[in-house]
Design an enzyme around this catalytic site. Structure first.
Site, PDB file in Angstrom:
ATOM      1  N   GLN A 181       0.228 -42.459 -18.745  1.00 52.40           N
ATOM      2  CA  GLN A 181      -0.657 -42.571 -19.903  1.00 52.40           C
ATOM      3  C   GLN A 181      -1.967 -43.261 -19.535  1.00 52.40           C
ATOM      4  O   GLN A 181      -1.984 -44.227 -18.772  1.00 52.40           O
ATOM      5  CB  GLN A 181       0.012 -43.348 -21.042  1.00 52.40           C
ATOM      6  N   CYS A 235      -3.126 -46.558 -30.012  1.00 49.11           N
ATOM      7  CA  CYS A 235      -2.894 -48.006 -29.928  1.00 49.11           C
ATOM      8  C   CYS A 235      -3.566 -48.716 -31.097  1.00 49.11           C
ATOM      9  O   CYS A 235      -4.761 -48.561 -31.328  1.00 49.11           O
ATOM     10  CB  CYS A 235      -3.423 -48.573 -28.617  1.00 49.11           C
ATOM     11  N   LYS A 264      -0.695 -38.861 -27.341  1.00 52.21           N
ATOM     12  CA  LYS A 264       0.054 -39.739 -28.266  1.00 52.21           C
ATOM     13  C   LYS A 264      -0.926 -40.253 -29.286  1.00 52.21           C
ATOM     14  O   LYS A 264      -1.969 -40.799 -28.938  1.00 52.21           O
ATOM     15  CB  LYS A 264       0.681 -40.914 -27.503  1.00 52.21           C
ATOM     16  N   HIS A 291       3.036 -40.746 -34.098  1.00 52.23           N
ATOM     17  CA  HIS A 291       3.559 -41.886 -34.868  1.00 52.23           C
ATOM     18  C   HIS A 291       3.100 -41.695 -36.312  1.00 52.23           C
ATOM     19  O   HIS A 291       1.899 -41.568 -36.576  1.00 52.23           O
ATOM     20  CB  HIS A 291       3.013 -43.197 -34.290  1.00 52.23           C
ATOM     21  N   GLY A 302       8.158 -43.427 -34.762  1.00 48.06           N
ATOM     22  CA  GLY A 302       7.963 -44.382 -35.848  1.00 48.06           C
ATOM     23  C   GLY A 302       9.260 -44.754 -36.530  1.00 48.06           C
ATOM     24  O   GLY A 302       9.837 -43.961 -37.258  1.00 48.06           O
ATOM     25  N   GLY A 359      10.604 -46.502 -29.527  1.00 46.02           N
ATOM     26  CA  GLY A 359       9.978 -47.629 -28.858  1.00 46.02           C
ATOM     27  C   GLY A 359      10.795 -48.895 -28.996  1.00 46.02           C
ATOM     28  O   GLY A 359      11.790 -49.109 -28.319  1.00 46.02           O
ATOM     29  N   ARG A 360      10.388 -49.733 -29.967  1.00 44.21           N
ATOM     30  CA  ARG A 360      10.964 -51.081 -30.085  1.00 44.21           C
ATOM     31  C   ARG A 360      12.476 -51.085 -30.247  1.00 44.21           C
ATOM     32  O   ARG A 360      13.160 -51.968 -29.744  1.00 44.21           O
ATOM     33  CB  ARG A 360      10.320 -51.786 -31.288  1.00 44.21           C
TER      34      ARG A 360
END
Length: 378
Positions: A78, A108, A148, A177, A209, A232-233
């Protein structure tokens, strides 16, 4: 003249929706990719972003996630930036390595990033996006070029225009997202807009998301028609999640994860490559970044989360982990995070230890993980 789309790398389960680990600054390095691979790789990995400007060179630490990666899974590189000549130069340099494709960050949400008109800031300038993607598509012709992004900056005014630009330049994969840049990680994810994107673009779309469980992944795939999911998280809190998603897709029951295995995972996280040179306080702070997410599936009352954040030493931290994770060997990790724990916890926290944010800058040092807001998948 438009170019034909390039085929994406094969997924682990042929003809099934695919999974990807979202790029997360200061998290998705080579070490963490290997940790995730130990518990079950996603189909695709994405690197932290390579910062691109007129003096930039390929970051060697990020490059290691490509050149030294032995997970057996494809890695997309990326980039973040807005200088077209430098994005083209960097993309060509990256194509000398064994990358699955080049990914452009247009999502971002960190203010210090979007204020430079990069990352999520690009969504304010469709004309600039058009120029960048046109030039990158010419430069990256023999492998996938991917994007992205989020559904907009402050609102979704440019959403359809940017989707049409993505289409015009034969992007090979879109990770979307379902929040705006200004939403950060709060509020409802607009899965209906991801569904609109799926209908509007010719390339596969990865829904991103708040995909926090295998059940959620299946619901989002059903609701959006997306080709796969990007997590992700929540993969930090549950590194077994990609395997669980595959089990759910096959219609199999999800294998429960004993909390003793979670305790072993925490041991693995403690052994960072830089552990020997990190002061104990910094190392404890770095581990807390991961424990913020693990805690949400361990203790419904939020006690573990609250007490964990107060620990200051290795001994305190691991005694607490033992108390919550080893006291009852029949307990298993919750299949989804407990609702309310995270929000309640983040209100109690001071700056630098918010539950729902992690660093969006590759220059931030793990030696001071508590000195800044931690802000994630971009």
């Amino acid at each position: 003249m438009s170019m034909p789309q390039v085929s994406l790398p094969q997924s682990l389960q042929k003809d099934q929706p695919f999974t990807a680990l979202a790029p997360m600054q200061d998290v998705t390095n080579l070490w963490f990719m290997k940790v995730i691979a130990h518990y079950g790789s996603p189909d695709y990995f994405f690197t932290e972003y390579f910062r691109v400007n007129d003096t930039s060179r390929l970051n060697r630490g990020i490059l290691a996630a490509i050149t030294e990666n032995d997970t057996g899974r494809p890695v997309f590189a990326q980039m973040i930036g807005e200088s077209i000549p430098d994005l083209v130069r960097t993309a060509k340099e990256l194509c000398h390595y064994d990358i699955a494709g080049v990914d452009l960050n247009m999502g971002c949400p960190a203010p210090r990033i979007y204020r430079k008109n990069v990352g999520g800031g690009l969504l304010l300038s469709p004309g600039k996006v058009e120029q960048i993607l046109a030039e990158l598509r010419q430069a990256v012709s023999d492998r996938p070029l991917t994007v992205k992004m989020r559904v907009g900056f402050e609102n979704t005014d440019t959403f359809y225009e940017i989707l049409d630009i993505v289409n015009r330049h034969n992007i090979d994969l879109l990770s979307l997202h379902g929040r705006t840049v200004k939403d950060m990680y709060h509020g409802a994810v607009k899965y209906d807009l991801i569904a609109e994107a799926v209908k509007r673009v010719d390339c596969p779309v990865l829904a991103n998301g708040n995909i926090h469980s295998a059940t959620t992944a299946l619901e989002v795939l059903e609701r959006t028609g997306a080709a796969g999911v990007m997590v992700g998280r929540w993969a930090i809190g549950n590194p077994w999640l990609f395997n669980q998603i595959r089990q759910a897709l096959r219609g199999e029951p999800i294998t429960p994860v004993p909390l003793v295995e979670v305790r072993n995972y925490i041991d693995r996280l403690w052994q960072t490559p830089t552990a020997a040179t990190m002061p104990e306080r910094s190392r404890v702070g770095y581990l807390k970044m991961f424990l913020n997410y693990i805690a949400l599936s361990v203790d419904a009352e939020g006690q573990f989360l609250r007490l964990m954040r107060r620990t200051q030493t290795e001994v305190e931290m691991f005694n607490l982990c033992d108390r919550f994770l080893l006291s009852d060997l029949t307990q298993t990790l919750a299949l989804a995070p407990y609702s309310g724990v995270g929000e309640q916890g983040s209100r109690e926290q001071g700056a630098g230890e918010k539950v729902f944010s992690l660093p969006c800058s590759s220059t931030s040092s793990v030696n001071s993980p508590q000195s800044k807001n931690l802000d994630f998948d971009h």
